[in-house]
Design a protein around this motif. Structure first.
Motif, PDB file in Angstrom:
ATOM      1  N   ARG A  67       3.706  29.073 -11.884  1.00 29.87           N
ATOM      2  CA  ARG A  67       4.787  29.800 -11.207  1.00 29.87           C
ATOM      3  C   ARG A  67       4.874  29.424  -9.731  1.00 29.87           C
ATOM      4  NH1 ARG A  67       3.198  34.691 -12.284  1.00 29.87           N
ATOM      5  NH2 ARG A  67       2.495  35.210 -10.199  1.00 29.87           N
ATOM      6  N   ARG A  68       3.730  29.105  -9.112  1.00 35.29           N
ATOM      7  CA  ARG A  68       3.728  28.739  -7.691  1.00 35.29           C
ATOM      8  C   ARG A  68       4.174  27.296  -7.455  1.00 35.29           C
ATOM      9  NH1 ARG A  68      -1.961  31.625  -6.593  1.00 35.29           N
ATOM     10  NH2 ARG A  68      -1.171  33.744  -6.355  1.00 35.29           N
ATOM     11  N   GLU A  69       4.003  26.436  -8.440  1.00 42.32           N
ATOM     12  CA  GLU A  69       4.399  25.027  -8.341  1.00 42.32           C
ATOM     13  C   GLU A  69       5.264  24.651  -9.535  1.00 42.32           C
ATOM     14  OE1 GLU A  69       3.860  23.369  -5.729  1.00 42.32           O
ATOM     15  OE2 GLU A  69       2.286  24.543  -4.779  1.00 42.32           O
ATOM     16  N   PRO A  70       6.450  25.265  -9.666  1.00 37.47           N
ATOM     17  CA  PRO A  70       7.234  25.052 -10.889  1.00 37.47           C
ATOM     18  C   PRO A  70       7.767  23.633 -11.059  1.00 37.47           C
ATOM     19  CG  PRO A  70       8.519  26.264  -9.287  1.00 37.47           C
ATOM     20  CD  PRO A  70       7.118  26.157  -8.746  1.00 37.47           C
ATOM     21  N   TRP A  71       8.112  22.948  -9.985  1.00 37.15           N
ATOM     22  CA  TRP A  71       8.728  21.624 -10.140  1.00 37.15           C
ATOM     23  C   TRP A  71       7.712  20.584 -10.567  1.00 37.15           C
ATOM     24  CZ3 TRP A  71      13.068  23.070 -11.187  1.00 37.15           C
ATOM     25  CH2 TRP A  71      13.696  24.086 -10.486  1.00 37.15           C
ATOM     26  N   TYR A  72       6.481  20.701 -10.110  1.00 44.43           N
ATOM     27  CA  TYR A  72       5.434  19.798 -10.596  1.00 44.43           C
ATOM     28  C   TYR A  72       5.175  20.066 -12.080  1.00 44.43           C
ATOM     29  CZ  TYR A  72       4.283  18.305  -5.879  1.00 44.43           C
ATOM     30  OH  TYR A  72       4.331  17.757  -4.630  1.00 44.43           O
ATOM     31  N   ALA A  73       5.109  21.334 -12.449  1.00 46.48           N
ATOM     32  CA  ALA A  73       4.833  21.700 -13.832  1.00 46.48           C
ATOM     33  C   ALA A  73       5.962  21.269 -14.760  1.00 46.48           C
ATOM     34  CB  ALA A  73       4.609  23.210 -13.926  1.00 46.48           C
ATOM     35  N   LEU A  74       7.200  21.504 -14.348  1.00 47.63           N
ATOM     36  CA  LEU A  74       8.331  21.173 -15.213  1.00 47.63           C
ATOM     37  C   LEU A  74       8.550  19.661 -15.328  1.00 47.63           C
ATOM     38  CD1 LEU A  74      10.788  24.005 -14.170  1.00 47.63           C
ATOM     39  CD2 LEU A  74       9.529  23.794 -16.324  1.00 47.63           C
ATOM     40  N   ALA A  75       8.352  18.933 -14.244  1.00 46.62           N
ATOM     41  CA  ALA A  75       8.490  17.476 -14.302  1.00 46.62           C
ATOM     42  C   ALA A  75       7.427  16.873 -15.212  1.00 46.62           C
ATOM     43  CB  ALA A  75       8.398  16.886 -12.906  1.00 46.62           C
ATOM     44  N   ALA A  76       6.199  17.359 -15.103  1.00 41.52           N
ATOM     45  CA  ALA A  76       5.130  16.860 -15.966  1.00 41.52           C
ATOM     46  C   ALA A  76       5.336  17.304 -17.409  1.00 41.52           C
ATOM     47  CB  ALA A  76       3.781  17.338 -15.446  1.00 41.52           C
ATOM     48  N   PHE A  77       5.899  18.492 -17.602  1.00 41.14           N
ATOM     49  CA  PHE A  77       6.227  18.983 -18.941  1.00 41.14           C
ATOM     50  C   PHE A  77       7.192  18.024 -19.627  1.00 41.14           C
ATOM     51  CE2 PHE A  77       9.149  21.545 -21.562  1.00 41.14           C
ATOM     52  CZ  PHE A  77       8.265  22.097 -22.476  1.00 41.14           C
ATOM     53  N   LEU A  78       8.235  17.628 -18.921  1.00 38.03           N
ATOM     54  CA  LEU A  78       9.190  16.673 -19.480  1.00 38.03           C
ATOM     55  C   LEU A  78       8.550  15.308 -19.721  1.00 38.03           C
ATOM     56  CD1 LEU A  78      12.461  17.435 -17.505  1.00 38.03           C
ATOM     57  CD2 LEU A  78      12.028  17.776 -19.931  1.00 38.03           C
ATOM     58  N   ALA A  79       7.772  14.847 -18.777  1.00 39.49           N
ATOM     59  CA  ALA A  79       7.129  13.536 -18.921  1.00 39.49           C
ATOM     60  C   ALA A  79       6.176  13.522 -20.107  1.00 39.49           C
ATOM     61  CB  ALA A  79       6.384  13.176 -17.635  1.00 39.49           C
ATOM     62  N   GLY A  80       5.386  14.569 -20.278  1.00 45.25           N
ATOM     63  CA  GLY A  80       4.469  14.649 -21.410  1.00 45.25           C
ATOM     64  C   GLY A  80       5.202  14.718 -22.733  1.00 45.25           C
ATOM     65  N   GLY A  81       6.273  15.483 -22.781  1.00 47.77           N
ATOM     66  CA  GLY A  81       7.060  15.581 -24.011  1.00 47.77           C
ATOM     67  C   GLY A  81       7.752  14.285 -24.366  1.00 47.77           C
ATOM     68  N   ILE A  82       8.310  13.619 -23.381  1.00 47.73           N
ATOM     69  CA  ILE A  82       8.990  12.344 -23.634  1.00 47.73           C
ATOM     70  C   ILE A  82       7.980  11.299 -24.078  1.00 47.73           C
ATOM     71  CG2 ILE A  82      10.195  10.446 -22.488  1.00 47.73           C
ATOM     72  CD1 ILE A  82      11.653  12.640 -20.842  1.00 47.73           C
ATOM     73  N   ALA A  83       6.801  11.284 -23.477  1.00 47.31           N
ATOM     74  CA  ALA A  83       5.772  10.319 -23.860  1.00 47.31           C
ATOM     75  C   ALA A  83       5.371  10.476 -25.321  1.00 47.31           C
ATOM     76  CB  ALA A  83       4.554  10.464 -22.948  1.00 47.31           C
ATOM     77  N   VAL A  84       5.242  11.712 -25.785  1.00 53.43           N
ATOM     78  CA  VAL A  84       4.873  11.936 -27.186  1.00 53.43           C
ATOM     79  C   VAL A  84       6.007  11.523 -28.105  1.00 53.43           C
ATOM     80  CG1 VAL A  84       4.360  13.732 -28.893  1.00 53.43           C
ATOM     81  CG2 VAL A  84       3.156  13.682 -26.718  1.00 53.43           C
ATOM     82  N   PHE A  85       7.253  11.803 -27.733  1.00 53.39           N
ATOM     83  CA  PHE A  85       8.372  11.378 -28.558  1.00 53.39           C
ATOM     84  C   PHE A  85       8.481   9.871 -28.658  1.00 53.39           C
ATOM     85  CE2 PHE A  85      10.549  15.620 -28.165  1.00 53.39           C
ATOM     86  CZ  PHE A  85      10.565  15.863 -29.527  1.00 53.39           C
ATOM     87  N   VAL A  86       8.180   9.164 -27.580  1.00 54.22           N
ATOM     88  CA  VAL A  86       8.244   7.704 -27.580  1.00 54.22           C
ATOM     89  C   VAL A  86       7.132   7.126 -28.447  1.00 54.22           C
ATOM     90  CG1 VAL A  86       7.929   5.651 -26.120  1.00 54.22           C
ATOM     91  CG2 VAL A  86       9.422   7.522 -25.372  1.00 54.22           C
TER      92      VAL A  86
END
Length: 88
Positions: A67-86
């Motif tokens: 909650r204190r660092e949402p943009w780092y968390a959300l950017a990494a969330f997307l990167a991790g999800g995209i990596a698994v899909f690839v």
């Protein structure tokens, strides 16, 4: 005393922790979607995004960090999800 993780890096421990949590949750949510548990993967993703944006507050230290660092968390969330899909 600096709060940075590495001496030459400006990334703080909280930012690093939020990014690691985001990547792990994103990768796991994407894996659940590819492993025939799409509803559970989407639910996990929604809970994480809701926590990161501060809409819901959970009592854990991880939730406060995200909650204190949402943009780092959300950017990494997307990167991790995209990596698994690839890869999957």
């Amino acid at each position: 005393m600096s709060e940075s993780v590495f001496s030459a890096n400006e990334l703080t421990f909280r930012e690093w922790h939020a990014a690691v949590l985001g990547a792990a949750v994103g990768a796991f949510a994407a894996y659940l979607r590819t492993a025939d548990y799409p509803d559970l993967g989407v639910a996990l993703g929604v809970v994480f995004v809701v926590a990161a944006l501060g809409v819901a507050r959970y009592g854990s230290a991880a939730s406060r960090t995200v909650r204190r660092e949402p943009w780092y968390a959300l950017a990494a969330f997307l990167a991790g999800g995209i990596a698994v899909f690839v890869v999957a």
